[in-house]
Write a protein that holds these residues in place. Structure first.
Motif, PDB file in Angstrom:
ATOM      1  N   UNK A  59       0.844  -1.203   0.000  1.00  0.00           N
ATOM      2  CA  UNK A  59       0.000   0.000   0.000  1.00  0.00           C
ATOM      3  C   UNK A  59       0.877   1.250   0.000  1.00  0.00           C
ATOM      4  N   UNK A  60       1.833   1.299   0.929  1.00  0.00           N
ATOM      5  CA  UNK A  60       2.652   2.504   1.071  1.00  0.00           C
ATOM      6  C   UNK A  60       3.584   2.722  -0.124  1.00  0.00           C
ATOM      7  N   UNK A  61       4.151   1.635  -0.647  1.00  0.00           N
ATOM      8  CA  UNK A  61       5.077   1.780  -1.780  1.00  0.00           C
ATOM      9  C   UNK A  61       4.333   2.265  -3.024  1.00  0.00           C
ATOM     10  N   UNK A  62       3.189   1.644  -3.310  1.00  0.00           N
ATOM     11  CA  UNK A  62       2.432   2.066  -4.500  1.00  0.00           C
ATOM     12  C   UNK A  62       1.960   3.500  -4.356  1.00  0.00           C
ATOM     13  N   UNK A  63       1.589   3.897  -3.149  1.00  0.00           N
ATOM     14  CA  UNK A  63       1.157   5.274  -2.927  1.00  0.00           C
ATOM     15  C   UNK A  63       2.321   6.242  -3.094  1.00  0.00           C
ATOM     16  N   UNK A  64       3.478   5.862  -2.563  1.00  0.00           N
ATOM     17  CA  UNK A  64       4.651   6.740  -2.684  1.00  0.00           C
ATOM     18  C   UNK A  64       5.060   6.909  -4.148  1.00  0.00           C
ATOM     19  N   UNK A  65       5.027   5.837  -4.909  1.00  0.00           N
ATOM     20  CA  UNK A  65       5.384   5.925  -6.331  1.00  0.00           C
ATOM     21  C   UNK A  65       4.402   6.819  -7.085  1.00  0.00           C
ATOM     22  N   UNK A  66       3.127   6.714  -6.768  1.00  0.00           N
ATOM     23  CA  UNK A  66       2.148   7.593  -7.415  1.00  0.00           C
ATOM     24  C   UNK A  66       2.401   9.044  -7.041  1.00  0.00           C
ATOM     25  N   UNK A  67       2.780   9.274  -5.785  1.00  0.00           N
ATOM     26  CA  UNK A  67       3.098  10.625  -5.359  1.00  0.00           C
ATOM     27  C   UNK A  67       4.295  11.206  -6.074  1.00  0.00           C
ATOM     28  N   UNK A  68       5.154  10.335  -6.596  1.00  0.00           N
ATOM     29  CA  UNK A  68       6.317  10.784  -7.362  1.00  0.00           C
ATOM     30  C   UNK A  68       6.027  10.837  -8.861  1.00  0.00           C
ATOM     31  N   UNK A  69       4.781  10.548  -9.225  1.00  0.00           N
ATOM     32  CA  UNK A  69       4.429  10.565 -10.641  1.00  0.00           C
ATOM     33  C   UNK A  69       4.870   9.323 -11.384  1.00  0.00           C
ATOM     34  N   UNK A  70       5.326   8.303 -10.683  1.00  0.00           N
ATOM     35  CA  UNK A  70       5.793   7.069 -11.322  1.00  0.00           C
ATOM     36  C   UNK A  70       4.647   6.058 -11.335  1.00  0.00           C
ATOM     37  N   UNK A  71       3.605   6.424 -12.088  1.00  0.00           N
ATOM     38  CA  UNK A  71       2.351   5.674 -12.037  1.00  0.00           C
ATOM     39  C   UNK A  71       2.486   4.278 -12.601  1.00  0.00           C
ATOM     40  N   UNK A  72       3.300   4.087 -13.639  1.00  0.00           N
ATOM     41  CA  UNK A  72       3.483   2.739 -14.197  1.00  0.00           C
ATOM     42  C   UNK A  72       4.068   1.800 -13.163  1.00  0.00           C
ATOM     43  N   UNK A 117       3.873   2.209  -9.960  1.00  0.00           N
ATOM     44  CA  UNK A 117       2.859   2.063  -8.917  1.00  0.00           C
ATOM     45  C   UNK A 117       1.856   0.978  -9.281  1.00  0.00           C
ATOM     46  N   UNK A 118       1.454   0.945 -10.545  1.00  0.00           N
ATOM     47  CA  UNK A 118       0.503  -0.076 -10.990  1.00  0.00           C
ATOM     48  C   UNK A 118       1.103  -1.470 -10.855  1.00  0.00           C
ATOM     49  N   UNK A 119       2.373  -1.618 -11.195  1.00  0.00           N
ATOM     50  CA  UNK A 119       3.026  -2.932 -11.079  1.00  0.00           C
ATOM     51  C   UNK A 119       3.082  -3.391  -9.624  1.00  0.00           C
ATOM     52  N   UNK A 120       3.476  -2.466  -8.741  1.00  0.00           N
ATOM     53  CA  UNK A 120       3.547  -2.815  -7.316  1.00  0.00           C
ATOM     54  C   UNK A 120       2.158  -3.152  -6.788  1.00  0.00           C
ATOM     55  N   UNK A 121       1.160  -2.362  -7.186  1.00  0.00           N
ATOM     56  CA  UNK A 121      -0.196  -2.595  -6.708  1.00  0.00           C
ATOM     57  C   UNK A 121      -0.734  -3.932  -7.191  1.00  0.00           C
ATOM     58  N   UNK A 122      -0.495  -4.272  -8.445  1.00  0.00           N
ATOM     59  CA  UNK A 122      -0.989  -5.543  -8.983  1.00  0.00           C
ATOM     60  C   UNK A 122      -0.384  -6.723  -8.219  1.00  0.00           C
ATOM     61  N   UNK A 123       0.932  -6.636  -7.949  1.00  0.00           N
ATOM     62  CA  UNK A 123       1.590  -7.694  -7.172  1.00  0.00           C
ATOM     63  C   UNK A 123       1.031  -7.747  -5.758  1.00  0.00           C
ATOM     64  N   UNK A 124       0.821  -6.573  -5.168  1.00  0.00           N
ATOM     65  CA  UNK A 124       0.288  -6.509  -3.810  1.00  0.00           C
ATOM     66  C   UNK A 124      -1.112  -7.079  -3.707  1.00  0.00           C
ATOM     67  N   UNK A 125      -1.952  -6.807  -4.703  1.00  0.00           N
ATOM     68  CA  UNK A 125      -3.315  -7.348  -4.689  1.00  0.00           C
ATOM     69  C   UNK A 125      -3.280  -8.865  -4.772  1.00  0.00           C
ATOM     70  N   UNK A 178      -6.117  -5.825   0.514  1.00  0.00           N
ATOM     71  CA  UNK A 178      -6.313  -5.837  -0.941  1.00  0.00           C
ATOM     72  C   UNK A 178      -7.130  -4.640  -1.370  1.00  0.00           C
ATOM     73  N   UNK A 179      -8.078  -4.231  -0.520  1.00  0.00           N
ATOM     74  CA  UNK A 179      -8.879  -3.056  -0.841  1.00  0.00           C
ATOM     75  C   UNK A 179      -8.052  -1.784  -0.890  1.00  0.00           C
ATOM     76  N   UNK A 180      -7.159  -1.622   0.087  1.00  0.00           N
ATOM     77  CA  UNK A 180      -6.281  -0.440   0.083  1.00  0.00           C
ATOM     78  C   UNK A 180      -5.407  -0.420  -1.171  1.00  0.00           C
ATOM     79  N   UNK A 181      -4.806  -1.570  -1.511  1.00  0.00           N
ATOM     80  CA  UNK A 181      -3.929  -1.597  -2.680  1.00  0.00           C
ATOM     81  C   UNK A 181      -4.742  -1.352  -3.950  1.00  0.00           C
TER      82      UNK A 181
END
Length: 1022
Positions: free
Chosen positions: A642-655, A657-665, A677-680
């Motif tokens: 949750x925190x890593x994907x959010x931090x990456x999105x905050x840095x504009x590194x959305x691609x 972030x999506x990869x981290x989120x998909x793995x996290x889910x 899973x809901x947070x991610x």
């Protein structure tokens, strides 16, 4: 003593003569059940509730239905809620049903549970040893629920399964919660779930009532209510029982006395068969139910009384140990009770139960107080002498209940505490809480030597972090600490808060100060204040920090600092939060509290990223994610995702972030971590929105809202993303509705920037879309004064952009002039307080600057070219398309470069169409119409020259006179003032205004003025 299986089988086959062999009535109800079976067989899961008063025929209906289902090839698994005294065993009906599936489909069930046997063993011990238990994991129960639903979906993928859960009125809280989760989230598989309950027991305060109300709101759940028999149906029932026509007098008497209750009909006829005249029976229902019991031989009556106090089902060997009869005598007594249709052999052939619970209740109520406690003591002693008399998963709860009802505090207290540990291992926190409260009740009555023999490490999971010494005897405060955590984890937060306050009263009254214990309870109270939306919890955290300040490092000290750092990360990220996180890591390492250390390190890494130490912060978070996975701490591993994907999105590194989120889910779902899973997934939706994958945003958010996380903050975040999406697609009313739903989930007592700033953004965007400029200004002014906390730039830049764009669109409108200077000043103040530490936010800063210049009529094509160049290497298609539209507009305003403007508009238009971004599409189409530029180049003629612009012509067909009128309309003139200015009649002015509105396609003068300024149809006012 071994189970006499032959005796059980023989007695189970004894004919029951008071039950009609003819199935009477219930044709409509049986049809509803069989229709559900057909739909399930076609692949559509079905959920039904069957209610009715005691004795009305629920069990007989289910028996007919399940027999029919078996003939059609369905696999039937039945489970009943267990009543032992007043205590239900956690998950009893689900455990029983899964055990039936294990017996019927052993290989298929093993395949369906593959990889999750350790978790599912909490419901079915036959799966093996329990998996690692994560202490106080917030979503541990939801995790178990998700895995259970997935297990059922898998087992029902290729076959029809009928799952019957009986007697919900006795269901424990964990069973009720699991059933609600199952009904909400079961979307696949050929499965029918039928749950029955006794409607006349559901009084106003019965715990099942809220569940029934919740399930009634689910369109996927059908409720069936059984009514009493009519006189005609009673006649058919009597004919079946008697195998002959009843006399009119007997029918009238039975119908009047039974009032159409099927079970009472059977009892009346059975009692009549024992030689008792109907007219001589007592009016008391209990006496009626006891008539046949009292007609039994003495040994049979004795056995029936013993079974009544043993629970819903009593195992044969346990019954033999308690009855203390010779085996032949016991079998004869059981034969008499079964022959009289009072007892039945259990379906698995391992014991006996009452044919109807009403009779069991009547027999139990007829016991003398001393007789009841004596029977419970004998049950407990027999079970302690031979633990194998009952299944291992039921032993602790049964023993605790028997000793408690035996009124022996010395034996009951340890037994109740052991049972609380077992229920905790099964994530049945509601039942753990009730057992702990029972231990609190027994505490003072138990001898001191018994209490001194209890140790925290054996009974209290909270002891490592709550400040108690594991080598000292268990204390009453230890019980309160454990009960506080159990209450919080089972959702009874009010109860948890009350227990915490009780603990503080005891601590305040104690002669010796215990600052560590007090600090731990303050942290729990802080958590509960936030969960209950009664505040942000900072006052409680401050109290805890004061209590541990200056004390040697301890587990409590680390917990306090970690919680303070987490609080700061969410609400006031900055130097104080960073320092608290660093100290929490240090203290946790000193006291070797690795769980607390990992949580604090994750918080520290998140704060580091917000503070600009990007790569080191991300590396720290990734290390935590890897370590928690290695340890099997999946809850904390999901938090890392949750925190890593959010931090990456905050840095504009959305691609990324999506990869981290998909793995996290995938990881969270594989371990049943529903909330995680809901947070991610909420983070995934936010990143997909940035990347312009708007259709997927809709899908992911709707999926999240269908899960158990829908009522929590992840659900609120999903609603917020849907609100953003609605704004982008030009649906301000839908955005406002989604925003209101999100706000209800977030609450108002604990403002967290990651929620409040996006909500302010949507509120401002809705106001801008509806032309409410004053409201847009108010939203920005509300946050501009205090600035934007560190790490909130990702929410601040879009908000400021909405505000300054609204000012630019309204430039030149007389109604917007008042307050403009203050509004633009608020924009400038906001810009100064916002960081732009990543390329995407640097692009936003350029875009805000360009819009600010447009609001002051000083924007240039050069400015907008810089914005376009900044967004082009970024995955931000919507922002890039908006910038291209503005650049095309500026190029046309400066004259020339029409071909370049046309290319920009075509690219922006294609993006708007793909996204479904209707406001942007409309803006581009209007600009193209004004400039007479085609949005679609002819095939094979991409380089064709655009049609030259005729300066004297207007793309909307406005005549020169209408252009003059439009200019005055934009200045806010009335028809009479326009007539005076242009030396025409007011009627002529009115006609011109009507024509202008029609040609521009707007509804009013204000829209016409705004459109004219947006499209530069008029010279800007000086």
């Amino acid at each position: 003593m071994g189970v006499n299986a032959d005796a059980c089988a023989m007695l189970g086959a004894v004919e029951t003569k008071s039950v009609s062999p003819v199935f009477v009535g219930r044709a409509g109800e049986l049809t509803a059940l069989t229709e559900a079976l057909s739909r399930a067989t076609a692949g559509e899961p079905q959920a039904l509730l069957v209610g009715g008063e005691a004795g009305v025929g629920k069990t007989r209906l289910i028996e007919e239905f399940t027999a029919l289902a078996r003939t059609q090839g369905a696999v039937v698994a039945l489970g009943g809620c267990v009543e032992i005294g007043a205590d239900g065993l956690p998950f009893a009906p689900f455990s029983t049903a899964l055990r039936a599936l294990h017996r019927l489909l052993p290989e298929e069930l093993a395949a369906a549970a593959d990889g999750q046997e350790g978790e599912l063993a909490r419901l079915l011990p036959e799966f093996g040893d329990l998996a690692h238990h994560e202490p106080a994991a917030e979503d541990a129960t939801a995790r178990l629920f998700e895995l259970t639903v997935r297990l059922l979906e898998r087992i029902a993928a290729d076959r029809t399964v009928v799952l019957v859960l009986e007697d919900l009125h006795w269901a424990d809280a964990s069973t009720r919660h699991l059933l609600a989760y199952l009904f909400r989230t079961l979307h696949r598989g050929r499965i029918v779930v039928v749950a029955t309950y006794r409607a006349d027991d559901i009084h106003r305060r019965h715990p099942l009532r809220p569940l029934l109300a919740e399930l009634d709101r689910l369109r996927s759940v059908r409720r069936i209510e059984l009514s009493r028999f009519t006189r005609t149906e009673v006649h058919r029932q009597l004919t079946g029982i008697l195998a002959e026509e009843p006399s009119p007098a007997l029918l009238d008497e039975v119908f009047e006395r039974s009032d159409g209750n099927a079970f009472f009909v059977e009892e009346l006829i059975a009692s009549h068969g024992c030689g008792t005249a109907l007219g001589s029976l007592s009016e008391s229902l209990r006496d009626l139910l006891l008539v046949r019991v009292e007609a039994l031989p003495d040994d049979a009556q004795r056995v029936v009384r013993i079974v009544a106090e043993g629970g819903s089902t009593v195992e044969f060997d346990l019954l033999a140990a308690v009855a203390r009869l010779a085996e032949d005598e016991l079998i004869e007594a059981l034969r008499a009770a079964v022959g009289a249709n009072i007892l039945l052999a259990a379906p698995d052939g391992d014991g006996y139960r009452f044919r109807h619970s009403l009779v069991r209740e009547a027999v139990s109520d007829d016991l003398l107080p001393g007789e009841r406690s004596r029977l419970n003591r004998r049950y407990a002693e027999a079970l302690e002498d031979e633990p194998g008399l009952v299944r291992a998963d039921a032993r602790a709860n049964r023993l605790a209940t028997y000793w408690y009802h035996a009124h022996d505090a010395a034996r009951a207290l340890p037994a109740v505490l052991r049972a609380s540990v077992e229920t905790r291992k099964r994530y049945a926190y509601a039942e753990q809480l009730r057992l702990l409260e029972r231990a609190m009740e027994l505490w003072d009555d138990a001898p001191a030597e018994v209490r001194r023999g209890l140790r925290p490490m054996d009974y209290a999971e909270a002891y490592p972090s709550c400040g108690c010494d594991p080598d000292t005897p268990l204390s009453y405060l230890d019980l309160l600490a454990e009960a506080t955590v159990a209450a919080r984890l089972c959702g009874e937060r009010e109860r948890a808060l009350k227990i915490g306050k009780m603990a503080h009263r005891l601590l305040d009254a104690a002669e010796d100060e215990d600052p560590l214990r007090s600090a731990w309870f303050w942290v729990e109270r802080a958590r509960l204040q936030s969960n209950l939306a009664r505040g942000d919890g900072w006052d409680e955290i401050a109290r805890a920090q004061d209590l541990v300040r200056g004390l040697p490092p301890s587990a409590v000290h680390a917990v306090v600092l970690a919680f303070a750092a987490s609080w700061g990360m969410l609400r006031k990220p900055g130097a104080d939060a960073l320092a608290a996180a660093e100290r929490a890591v240090e203290y946790a390492r000193l006291v070797k509290a690795e769980g607390t250390e990992l949580a604090a390190r994750l918080t520290l890494g998140t704060i580091m990223v917000s503070a600009g130490d990007t790569e080191n912060g991300l590396a720290a978070m990734r290390e935590v994610g890897e370590r928690t996975l290695a340890l099997g701490h999946f809850h904390e591993a999901s938090r890392a995702a949750v925190n890593i994907s959010s931090a990456l999105e905050g840095l504009g590194r959305s691609r990324e972030a999506v990869e981290v989120a998909a793995t996290g889910i995938a990881m969270a779902r594989s371990h049943g971590l529903v909330d995680s899973a809901g947070w991610v997934r909420a983070n995934l939706a936010e990143s997909l929105l940035s990347l312009g994958e708007w259709d997927r945003v809709q899908e992911e958010c709707e999926l999240l809202l269908r899960t158990g996380a829908a009522g929590s903050k992840p659900g609120g975040t999903a609603l917020l993303q849907l609100a953003h999406l609605a704004i982008g697609r030009g649906e301000p009313a839908a955005a406002a509705a989604r925003l209101a739903e999100a706000a209800a989930r977030y609450g108002t007592r604990d403002p967290i920037p990651q929620y409040t700033l996006p909500m302010t953004h949507v509120t401002a965007a809705v106001a801008a879309a509806e032309g409410r400029l004053a409201d847009v200004r108010a939203q920005l002014a509300a946050v501009a004064g205090s600035g934007f906390p560190a790490g909130t730039h990702r929410y601040g830049w879009p908000l400021v952009l909405v505000a300054v764009t609204a000012e630019a669109d309204a430039h030149g409108l007389p109604a917007a002039a008042e307050g403009r200077a203050a509004a633009l000043d608020a924009v400038r103040r906001s810009v100064r307080s916002l960081a732009a530490q990543a390329p995407v936010w640097q692009a936003y800063a350029l875009q805000v600057s360009a819009e600010l210049a447009r609001a002051e009529a000083r924007d240039t094509a050069e400015r907008w070219a810089e914005v376009v160049a900044a967004f082009e290497p970024l995955d931000r298609p919507h922002e890039l398309a908006r910038a291209r539209h503005r650049l095309a507009d500026a190029l046309l305003a400066e004259g020339g470069r029409r071909e370049e403007a046309a290319a920009l508009m075509r690219e922006a238009h294609a993006t708007a169409v793909r996204l479904g971004a209707h406001p942007l599409r409309e803006d581009v189409e209007l600009l193209a119409a004004r400039a007479r530029l085609p949005l679609h180049a002819p095939e094979g003629a991409a380089a064709a020259e655009p049609e030259p612009e005729d300066p004297a012509a207007d793309a909307f067909g406005l005549t020169p006179r209408e252009q003059d009128v439009l200019r005055l309309v934009a200045e806010g003139r009335t028809n009479r003032q326009i007539a005076e200015e242009l030396f025409i009649s007011p009627k002529t002015a009115s006609v011109h205004v009507s024509n202008i509105l029609a040609k521009l396609g707007v509804a009013g003068r204000g829209e016409a003025a705004a459109l004219a300024h947006r499209l530069r149809l008029l010279e800007p006012a000086s």
